[in-house]
Write an enzyme that holds these catalytic residues in place. Structure first.
Site, PDB file in Angstrom:
ATOM      1  N   CYS A  52       0.821  -1.210   0.000  1.00 34.19           N
ATOM      2  CA  CYS A  52       0.000   0.000   0.000  1.00 34.19           C
ATOM      3  C   CYS A  52       0.856   1.262   0.000  1.00 34.19           C
ATOM      4  O   CYS A  52       0.380   2.337  -0.362  1.00 34.19           O
ATOM      5  CB  CYS A  52      -0.949   0.006   1.196  1.00 34.19           C
ATOM      6  SG  CYS A  52      -0.137  -0.220   2.785  1.00 34.19           S
ATOM      7  N   ASP A 105       6.702  -4.922  11.179  1.00 32.21           N
ATOM      8  CA  ASP A 105       7.182  -6.244  10.765  1.00 32.21           C
ATOM      9  C   ASP A 105       6.604  -6.716   9.435  1.00 32.21           C
ATOM     10  O   ASP A 105       7.125  -7.656   8.836  1.00 32.21           O
ATOM     11  CB  ASP A 105       6.834  -7.290  11.833  1.00 32.21           C
ATOM     12  CG  ASP A 105       7.593  -7.065  13.131  1.00 32.21           C
ATOM     13  OD1 ASP A 105       8.730  -6.563  13.061  1.00 32.21           O
ATOM     14  OD2 ASP A 105       7.048  -7.384  14.202  1.00 32.21           O
ATOM     15  N   GLY A 179     -12.855  -6.491   5.133  1.00 31.28           N
ATOM     16  CA  GLY A 179     -11.660  -7.205   4.678  1.00 31.28           C
ATOM     17  C   GLY A 179     -11.130  -8.100   5.774  1.00 31.28           C
ATOM     18  O   GLY A 179     -10.869  -7.632   6.882  1.00 31.28           O
ATOM     19  N   GLY A 181      -8.355 -10.210   5.342  1.00 36.88           N
ATOM     20  CA  GLY A 181      -7.003 -10.677   5.039  1.00 36.88           C
ATOM     21  C   GLY A 181      -6.005 -10.242   6.095  1.00 36.88           C
ATOM     22  O   GLY A 181      -6.355  -9.973   7.247  1.00 36.88           O
ATOM     23  N   MET A 183      -4.228  -7.436   6.452  1.00 37.26           N
ATOM     24  CA  MET A 183      -4.422  -6.094   6.997  1.00 37.26           C
ATOM     25  C   MET A 183      -5.672  -6.026   7.862  1.00 37.26           C
ATOM     26  O   MET A 183      -5.671  -5.402   8.933  1.00 37.26           O
ATOM     27  CB  MET A 183      -4.504  -5.075   5.854  1.00 37.26           C
ATOM     28  CG  MET A 183      -4.382  -3.635   6.323  1.00 37.26           C
ATOM     29  SD  MET A 183      -2.762  -3.257   7.012  1.00 37.26           S
ATOM     30  CE  MET A 183      -1.773  -3.188   5.517  1.00 37.26           C
TER      31      MET A 183
END
Length: 424
Positions: A52, A105, A179, A181, A183
């Site tokens: 991103c 990280d 979302g 996933g 993130m």
């Protein structure tokens, strides 16, 4: 300037430090397969990293080749680094000192996935492989030796901090995470620490939404219930991997009509935070009455506070990055010398086969056993004769004496008699 690398390496980089979110989107390659197909015709190795906040292209090739390729793809404005500068950039990237959120990280996982992506397109060669893997190992080591990532926020948790900053606090609020996933998981886990009334999770895969909701003790919602769920929420944080918009202005405007309390003249305020790339939320949503829309660009205030808090650790990490460079160069040249010696053995094998066949043609009645003996003999002689030369090439390369390594190879292949003695 003395050349210290045995082969060319270059990196093209465009990131949050130079470009805003919308401009950065212009650097991306929507069709990864087409990108790798074109790039692999020019470069023996190529890796593409898109997050991103950045677009990075690592190639086994020269800076000029990379620049020409990118210009041919109508990509202008990349910063291009080569040689030692490219290796240093990869170390800084893996250490987290170039991230928007210093010390996060996630960049290590993103670099690993970039390698896997290149491998899936068969574009990861020995040079790009050693570059990424060495940088990742050093990134892990630097985190172990410093506190650069201790208590560090990710992009996901930074979005939660931004919401808290803008809302005053999140106590008793309803939050929707769009979302499920990587993130979305980071966002949801950061929200767990807040005193919320409810956390809703929606995702294209409802099963994934259920798993995440169970982990954070939230509630999973099907994606077709997106707008009714928005109507119930105070904050929406969207972070899908969809290539298209998820939340549209016209449908949001209708939803806002459901957010009136009796006697209210305006709908209840709704905060939208879009940290997806490409964007999930239509920019026109910011014009809908009662709606505030924030994007990745708005996370910079959180990033600046994070940098100030980690200034000392960042300086420590920079020292370790510089200290890691000499060993990185050795590892790089070791891999490159492997390619050189492989070419040397290939060249020698062609000569061996040719000369062996000449000898066998003179032994008209040679039986299969004799042919086998001659084949074994010539093969053993070739390996023995090249063994010391190959060791010298590798040793010279590892000591960054690339000139000697190249002279040795050229002298052998061209048939010149060359004796290079090293002083003890």
């Amino acid at each position: 300037m003395t050349r210290t690398l045995l082969t060319d390496i270059a990196v093209a980089t465009a990131d949050h430090s130079k470009y805003g979110e919308e401009v950065l989107g212009l650097f991306r390659f929507k069709d990864e397969t087409a990108f790798f197909e074109k790039a692999s015709k020019i470069f023996p190795g190529v890796v593409l990293l898109e997050t991103c906040n950045r677009v990075e292209i690592l190639v086994h090739g020269s800076a000029k080749q990379l620049r020409d390729f990118l210009h041919g793809e109508q990509r202008f404005g990349f910063d291009i680094l080569e040689g030692e500068a490219a290796l240093m950039h990869l170390l800084e990237l893996a250490a987290g000192t170039k991230s928007m959120i210093i010390g996060e990280d996630q960049i290590l996982g993103q670099m690993r996935r970039a390698l896997l992506l290149a491998e899936s397109h068969d574009t990861n060669d020995v040079i790009t492989d050693v570059c990424l893997n060495t940088a990742i190992r050093e990134g892990v080591s630097i985190r172990q030796k410093t506190s650069i990532n201790k208590g560090a926020v990710s992009i996901g948790s930074a979005a939660v901090l931004l919401a808290e900053e803008l809302m005053g606090d999140l106590d008793g609020k309803n939050i929707l995470v769009v979302g499920g996933g990587e993130m979305g998981t980071l966002v949801a886990r950061a929200l767990c620490e807040k005193n919320l009334r409810a956390i809703y999770v929606t995702n294209r895969s409802f099963d994934r939404a259920v798993l995440l909701a169970e982990e954070i003790k939230g509630r999973a919602m099907r994606l077709d219930q997106l707008y009714p769920c928005i109507a119930l929420s105070d904050v929406v944080i969207s972070c899908t991997g969809a290539p298209h918009l998820i939340i549209h202005a016209d449908e949001l405007a209708e939803t806002m009509n459901e957010r009136f309390w009796p006697l209210d003249l305006e709908p209840r305020h709704l905060l939208l935070i879009d940290i997806a790339q490409p964007r999930d939320i239509d920019d026109a949503c910011r014009d809908v009455p009662g709606v505030s829309l924030k994007t990745l660009d708005d996370l910079k205030s959180i990033s600046e506070k994070n940098l100030a808090a980690r200034k000392t650790e960042c300086e420590h990490a920079d020292v370790l990055v510089k200290a890691a460079l000499p060993e990185f160069i050795k590892a790089f040249n070791r891999a490159a010398s492997g390619d050189l010696t492989k070419n040397l053995y290939t060249w020698a094998e062609e000569i061996r086969q040719r000369e062996k066949n000449k000898a066998l043609s003179r032994l008209r009645d040679a039986d299969p056993y004799l042919e086998s003996v001659i084949d074994d003999l010539t093969s053993a002689l070739t390996k023995k004769l090249l063994e010391d030369a190959a060791k010298s090439i590798r040793a010279s390369a590892e000591c960054t004496d690339t000139q000697t390594a190249e002279i040795l190879l050229k002298a052998i292949i061209s048939g010149e008699v060359s004796c290079i003695r090293r002083s003890e």
